[in-house]
Scaffold this motif. Sequence first.
Motif, PDB file in Angstrom:
ATOM      1  N   MET A   1      -3.201   1.968 -10.286  1.00  0.00           N
ATOM      2  CA  MET A   1      -1.748   2.047 -10.305  1.00  0.00           C
ATOM      3  C   MET A   1      -1.140   0.655 -10.168  1.00  0.00           C
ATOM      4  O   MET A   1      -0.118   0.343 -10.782  1.00  0.00           O
ATOM      5  N   ARG A   2      -1.772  -0.194  -9.366  1.00  0.00           N
ATOM      6  CA  ARG A   2      -1.291  -1.577  -9.214  1.00  0.00           C
ATOM      7  C   ARG A   2      -1.241  -2.270 -10.566  1.00  0.00           C
ATOM      8  O   ARG A   2      -0.244  -2.903 -10.928  1.00  0.00           O
ATOM      9  N   GLN A   3      -2.314  -2.137 -11.339  1.00  0.00           N
ATOM     10  CA  GLN A   3      -2.355  -2.769 -12.656  1.00  0.00           C
ATOM     11  C   GLN A   3      -1.369  -2.118 -13.613  1.00  0.00           C
ATOM     12  O   GLN A   3      -0.748  -2.792 -14.441  1.00  0.00           O
ATOM     13  N   CYS A   4      -1.201  -0.800 -13.482  1.00  0.00           N
ATOM     14  CA  CYS A   4      -0.245  -0.082 -14.330  1.00  0.00           C
ATOM     15  C   CYS A   4       1.174  -0.589 -14.087  1.00  0.00           C
ATOM     16  O   CYS A   4       1.911  -0.877 -15.036  1.00  0.00           O
ATOM     17  N   LEU A   5       1.566  -0.742 -12.817  1.00  0.00           N
ATOM     18  CA  LEU A   5       2.920  -1.169 -12.495  1.00  0.00           C
ATOM     19  C   LEU A   5       3.161  -2.611 -12.922  1.00  0.00           C
ATOM     20  O   LEU A   5       4.236  -2.945 -13.431  1.00  0.00           O
TER      21      LEU A   5
ATOM     22  N   GLU B   1       0.831  -1.202   0.000  1.00  0.00           N
ATOM     23  CA  GLU B   1       0.000   0.000   0.000  1.00  0.00           C
ATOM     24  C   GLU B   1       0.867   1.254   0.000  1.00  0.00           C
ATOM     25  O   GLU B   1       0.556   2.235  -0.673  1.00  0.00           O
ATOM     26  N   ARG B   2       1.957   1.236   0.769  1.00  0.00           N
ATOM     27  CA  ARG B   2       2.883   2.377   0.808  1.00  0.00           C
ATOM     28  C   ARG B   2       3.492   2.616  -0.567  1.00  0.00           C
ATOM     29  O   ARG B   2       3.594   3.759  -1.023  1.00  0.00           O
ATOM     30  N   LEU B   3       3.890   1.553  -1.242  1.00  0.00           N
ATOM     31  CA  LEU B   3       4.479   1.672  -2.578  1.00  0.00           C
ATOM     32  C   LEU B   3       3.467   2.275  -3.553  1.00  0.00           C
ATOM     33  O   LEU B   3       3.797   3.171  -4.333  1.00  0.00           O
ATOM     34  N   LEU B   4       2.219   1.798  -3.499  1.00  0.00           N
ATOM     35  CA  LEU B   4       1.198   2.296  -4.416  1.00  0.00           C
ATOM     36  C   LEU B   4       0.878   3.760  -4.142  1.00  0.00           C
ATOM     37  O   LEU B   4       0.674   4.552  -5.075  1.00  0.00           O
ATOM     38  N   ASP B   5       0.798   4.137  -2.856  1.00  0.00           N
ATOM     39  CA  ASP B   5       0.556   5.546  -2.513  1.00  0.00           C
ATOM     40  C   ASP B   5       1.668   6.429  -3.066  1.00  0.00           C
ATOM     41  O   ASP B   5       1.403   7.495  -3.643  1.00  0.00           O
ATOM     42  N   LEU B   6       2.912   5.997  -2.893  1.00  0.00           N
ATOM     43  CA  LEU B   6       4.050   6.768  -3.376  1.00  0.00           C
ATOM     44  C   LEU B   6       4.041   6.852  -4.899  1.00  0.00           C
ATOM     45  O   LEU B   6       4.325   7.911  -5.475  1.00  0.00           O
ATOM     46  N   ALA B   7       3.687   5.742  -5.559  1.00  0.00           N
ATOM     47  CA  ALA B   7       3.651   5.722  -7.027  1.00  0.00           C
ATOM     48  C   ALA B   7       2.584   6.665  -7.560  1.00  0.00           C
ATOM     49  O   ALA B   7       2.818   7.410  -8.522  1.00  0.00           O
ATOM     50  N   VAL B   8       1.386   6.651  -6.945  1.00  0.00           N
ATOM     51  CA  VAL B   8       0.305   7.540  -7.392  1.00  0.00           C
ATOM     52  C   VAL B   8       0.709   8.998  -7.189  1.00  0.00           C
ATOM     53  O   VAL B   8       0.525   9.843  -8.084  1.00  0.00           O
TER      54      VAL B   8
END
Length: 372
Positions: free
Chosen positions: A186-190, A137-144
């Motif tokens: 973003m999860r699907q994008c990555l 979740e932290r990674l996805l928040d940072l990516a967004v």
Amino acid sequence: MQKCTPAPSDCDPQAFALAQDIVLNPTMGKTTEELETAQALYKLYNSLRYGFKTLLTNFINDRQYMAVRDQLPRRSDENAPSAMAEYKEARRRMIYAPVKAAVEAYMEQNLQAAGTEAEFLKNFGANSEQTIRALIERLLDLAVERYWVEVQLNPDTEKRQPEIIKVKLEDGRPVEVSEQEQRKHMRQCLLRLNQQELEARQRQFGNRSNTHKESHIDTVMARGGPVAQPGASNFVVTEQSGVGQYCVLLLDFNTSEWECLARLRNQQSSFTYADEQRKAAPQGVLIRAFRDAQNEFPLGTVGALQDIDCKWRKPLQIPHLQAREGQAPVLVSFMDTKRIEGTWYMNALTEMLEEYKVQFHRKSEATVTIAE
């Protein structure tokens, strides 16, 4: 059994100790289910981390080029091999190498690495699952957050990802996309970026695992789509080339939504991907890989379960009611339905089954009465 053999002279001592741990205790003292969950979460986090690295690198490469383009050597004679070699070397030294090093340093400072898979599995416990899900979740928040910063700095960039939007249309009206939906997209994008990088490397270095043979075309039907004969590795069940022959869907019975997670060109990869995602899926979620046309379920698209046509129920293996002539209807169950036991969806199906049984028995009694 205890470790007592010293490491051979030609072995790294720590690596040898780790190998002994694996040999003497292959399950690391954990159940098979725990190991499967740990492996799936480890692969998912590493894939998302690598996808974020790719996303960030793509953005920064463009901005680095704009910053140093005046310092690059001029290509006065593009046909001269020496001039082109000098230009490429300058781009590597002033753009790609610095950006790669800077991005790696940024990742180390802002995201925790999972370490080696063996060490992760060895230390995996009850709290580890919650911890790595929090890291995801932290990674996805940072990516967004970083994605929208880069897009605002360069609104005309070609690096925009089709999944990431802030506003969507519902009944012709603009509706703001929630932060939770943005993380999901973003999860699907990555994951897609990660898959594209892997395929690009396969094309660059040659897909040595591709053992496609025309004699393998005679396939059997199973799991919702053609499956290769035993022993066929990385098998493509089609004469057509192009990504999108196999679709991996997430069926979330908690939110009544389906989501397209991946599109892969060979069935073994799609089933492997689905199995990995299934192990880490929460209760009430089914993951399915099946043969599909390109236009049925676009990558990254989210929809409602009730909008799926009835023709897809069998290939998707959604538990459904089935009646044979002269027999009461039954609830068709699959191995994965154990994951949705006790959920509202399974309870609703069970209630529906009981109602159909009552209707069946009423019709049967009426038929018997008329006959008498």
